[in-house]
Design a protein around this motif. Sequence first.
Motif, short mmCIF file in Angstrom:
data_model
loop_
_atom_site.label_atom_id
_atom_site.label_comp_id
_atom_site.label_asym_id
_atom_site.label_seq_id
_atom_site.Cartn_x
_atom_site.Cartn_y
_atom_site.Cartn_z
N THR A 194 0.83 -1.38 0.01
CA THR A 194 0.01 0.03 -0.07
C THR A 194 0.73 1.31 -0.03
OG1 THR A 194 -0.19 -0.28 2.31
CG2 THR A 194 -2.01 -0.86 1.09
N ARG A 195 0.18 2.36 -0.20
CA ARG A 195 0.91 3.66 -0.57
C ARG A 195 1.76 4.11 0.93
NH1 ARG A 195 -4.10 6.46 -2.76
NH2 ARG A 195 -4.29 4.26 -3.61
N THR A 196 1.40 3.66 1.96
CA THR A 196 1.98 4.10 3.17
C THR A 196 2.95 2.95 3.77
OG1 THR A 196 -0.08 2.88 4.50
CG2 THR A 196 -0.16 5.39 4.09
N GLY A 197 2.74 1.93 3.17
CA GLY A 197 3.76 0.69 3.51
C GLY A 197 3.22 -0.15 4.34
N THR A 198 1.89 0.11 4.98
CA THR A 198 1.59 -0.71 6.25
C THR A 198 1.15 -1.98 5.94
OG1 THR A 198 -0.59 0.40 5.88
CG2 THR A 198 1.01 1.54 7.41
N THR A 199 0.48 -2.37 4.64
CA THR A 199 0.04 -3.41 4.32
C THR A 199 0.82 -4.07 3.15
OG1 THR A 199 -2.16 -3.08 4.99
CG2 THR A 199 -1.98 -4.79 3.41
N ALA A 200 1.12 -5.34 3.12
CA ALA A 200 1.66 -6.13 1.97
C ALA A 200 1.06 -7.25 1.46
CB ALA A 200 3.24 -6.34 2.10
N LEU A 201 0.86 -7.63 0.06
CA LEU A 201 0.29 -8.89 -0.07
C LEU A 201 1.22 -9.75 -1.10
CD1 LEU A 201 -2.63 -10.32 -0.51
CD2 LEU A 201 -2.84 -8.86 -2.54
N TYR A 202 1.21 -10.98 -0.97
CA TYR A 202 2.09 -11.69 -1.81
C TYR A 202 1.50 -13.02 -2.39
CZ TYR A 202 5.72 -9.42 1.27
OH TYR A 202 6.52 -8.50 1.72
N ALA A 203 1.71 -13.17 -3.42
CA ALA A 203 1.50 -14.51 -4.32
C ALA A 203 1.96 -15.82 -3.45
CB ALA A 203 2.05 -14.69 -5.76
N ALA A 204 1.16 -16.76 -3.31
CA ALA A 204 1.27 -17.88 -2.59
C ALA A 204 2.95 -18.59 -2.84
CB ALA A 204 0.48 -19.08 -2.55
N SER A 205 3.29 -18.45 -4.11
CA SER A 205 4.51 -19.25 -4.38
C SER A 205 5.71 -18.38 -4.08
CB SER A 205 4.37 -19.15 -6.05
OG SER A 205 4.46 -17.88 -6.47
N VAL A 206 5.49 -17.02 -3.56
CA VAL A 206 7.01 -16.55 -3.05
C VAL A 206 6.62 -16.05 -1.82
CG1 VAL A 206 7.04 -15.49 -5.46
CG2 VAL A 206 5.94 -14.09 -3.48
N ARG A 207 5.69 -16.28 -0.79
CA ARG A 207 5.29 -15.85 0.59
C ARG A 207 6.57 -16.63 1.44
NH1 ARG A 207 0.26 -17.09 0.92
NH2 ARG A 207 -0.57 -15.39 -0.08
N GLY A 208 7.04 -15.78 2.14
CA GLY A 208 8.10 -16.30 3.01
C GLY A 208 9.43 -16.26 2.39
N ARG A 209 9.43 -16.02 1.09
CA ARG A 209 10.89 -15.76 0.44
C ARG A 209 11.23 -14.49 -0.09
NH1 ARG A 209 11.90 -18.18 -3.94
NH2 ARG A 209 9.67 -18.19 -4.74
#
Length: 122
Positions: free
Chosen positions: A51-66
């Motif tokens: 998000t524009r403030t950097g408070t929320t991120a979203l990831y594809a399942a294939s890359v989450r955690g890496r």
Amino acid sequence: VQLQASGGGLVQVGGSLRLSCAASERTLSPYDMGWFRQAPGKERDFVAAITRTGTTALYAASVRGRLSISRDNAKNTVYLQMNRLKPEDTAVYFCAATSREFGSNRNMYDYWGQGTLVTVSS
């Protein structure tokens, strides 16, 4: 807004890279930002968004955690830290900006960088 992605290269399996996406002529702070990737012969897929403030991120399942997305609005730059890379991460990576809708839908992104190539060798 013009976006410039950089930081791609050749890396071995398990290695790390950090991609950067810088904006010229305009601040990135009004925009939610995303990273997408496109492997040869495949569609452009969502990787991560912030998000524009950097408070929320979203990831594809294939890359989450890496992979980890972050931003520094003072520097007009968005980053994608890529750890424990796999051969299937090989692709051209694109950064994009949206003022319409935060998320994984590439059709909501209005501005795109030129892409930077990441190659993971086994």
